[in-house]
Write a protein that holds these residues in place. Structure first.
Motif, mmCIF file in Angstrom:
data_model
loop_
_atom_site.group_PDB
_atom_site.id
_atom_site.type_symbol
_atom_site.label_atom_id
_atom_site.label_comp_id
_atom_site.label_asym_id
_atom_site.label_seq_id
_atom_site.Cartn_x
_atom_site.Cartn_y
_atom_site.Cartn_z
ATOM 1 N N UNK A 144 0.818 -1.215 0.000
ATOM 2 C CA UNK A 144 0.000 0.000 0.000
ATOM 3 C C UNK A 144 0.853 1.266 0.000
ATOM 4 N N UNK A 145 2.094 1.173 0.388
ATOM 5 C CA UNK A 145 3.007 2.316 0.434
ATOM 6 C C UNK A 145 3.580 2.643 -0.951
ATOM 7 N N UNK A 146 3.450 1.718 -1.894
ATOM 8 C CA UNK A 146 4.012 1.944 -3.227
ATOM 9 C C UNK A 146 3.303 3.100 -3.915
ATOM 10 N N UNK A 147 4.041 3.838 -4.686
ATOM 11 C CA UNK A 147 3.476 4.959 -5.424
ATOM 12 C C UNK A 147 3.428 6.246 -4.616
ATOM 13 N N UNK A 148 3.756 6.183 -3.334
ATOM 14 C CA UNK A 148 3.795 7.386 -2.506
ATOM 15 C C UNK A 148 5.134 8.084 -2.705
ATOM 16 N N UNK B 97 9.407 -4.002 6.494
ATOM 17 C CA UNK B 97 8.374 -4.060 7.533
ATOM 18 C C UNK B 97 7.185 -4.897 7.107
ATOM 19 N N UNK B 98 6.769 -4.734 5.848
ATOM 20 C CA UNK B 98 5.635 -5.515 5.333
ATOM 21 C C UNK B 98 5.984 -6.987 5.228
ATOM 22 N N UNK B 99 7.208 -7.286 4.796
ATOM 23 C CA UNK B 99 7.619 -8.683 4.656
ATOM 24 C C UNK B 99 7.637 -9.398 6.002
ATOM 25 N N UNK B 100 8.100 -8.717 7.026
ATOM 26 C CA UNK B 100 8.289 -9.375 8.324
ATOM 27 C C UNK B 100 7.089 -9.262 9.248
ATOM 28 N N UNK B 101 6.311 -8.197 9.124
ATOM 29 C CA UNK B 101 5.203 -7.981 10.062
ATOM 30 C C UNK B 101 3.861 -7.726 9.388
ATOM 31 N N UNK B 102 3.758 -8.011 8.092
ATOM 32 C CA UNK B 102 2.496 -7.854 7.379
ATOM 33 C C UNK B 102 2.305 -6.442 6.861
ATOM 34 N N UNK B 103 1.254 -6.238 6.045
ATOM 35 C CA UNK B 103 1.006 -4.913 5.462
ATOM 36 C C UNK B 103 0.950 -3.830 6.538
#
Length: 180
Positions: free
Chosen positions: A56-60, A105-111
């Motif tokens: 969800x952080x992509x494109x920011x 962070x997303x890989x290790x602790x989810x979105x």
């Protein structure tokens, strides 16, 4: 000329402790109303709860991704660490250091998860207390794509470039990194 809205509210005014007819003021600010705040949209979306969609952080913008990381740190749910397991980092859309930390962070602790927002905080996370504790394995998909995007980003502590330095740091702390 139109007045500028700052979002500041005067909470208290009184004689200054410095004397001389000066006044002390206590101001408060609503972060949502700060002009130019890169975090405004991120805070608004996070108020509804954590993101459920990966990436969800992509494109920011970089500034907004940095705000995302700050909110992820402050909104994380404390709990016991879990060790072991295999985690997957998608390196295709990493455009800058903030994006790398978002992806980690997303890989290790989810979105919307947090696992560091700079070099020192990544090292702190590896010490425990941030969800995933070593040892664990990280499969870094499209590692070469991340390297192409971040060839000039340098760790001030080591002088080495991202993302290889991050992979080496993880390995030094007992994480198995698979560069896929």
């Amino acid at each position: 000329m139109e007045p500028v809205t700052t979002g500041l509210s005067v909470e208290r005014v009184g004689p200054s402790v410095l004397g001389g007819g000066l006044l002390d003021m206590l101001l408060s600010v609503d972060g949502e109303r700060l002009p130019g705040s890169a975090a405004r949209g991120v805070r608004r979306s996070r108020r509804a709860g954590p993101p459920w969609q990966p990436g969800s952080w992509r494109g920011l913008s970089t500034t907004t991704r940095e705000a995302w990381l700050s909110l992820a740190f402050h909104l994380r749910e404390p709990g016991p660490d879990r060790s072991g397991g295999v985690y997957h980092l998608d390196g295709r859309a990493v455009e800058d250091a903030a994006g790398l930390h978002c992806a980690l962070g997303a890989a290790l602790n989810g979105p919307g998860g947090y696992y560091g927002r700079c070099w020192n905080s990544l090292r702190d996370c590896l010490g425990g207390g941030f969800g995933v504790a070593r040892p664990f394995a990280l499969v870094w998909h499209d590692f070469a794509a991340t390297e192409r995007e971040l060839p000039e980003v340098v760790d001030p502590a080591t002088g080495r470039c991202l993302p290889e330095d991050v992979a080496r740091l993880l390995e030094q702390w007992g994480v198995t990194v698979v560069r896929a």
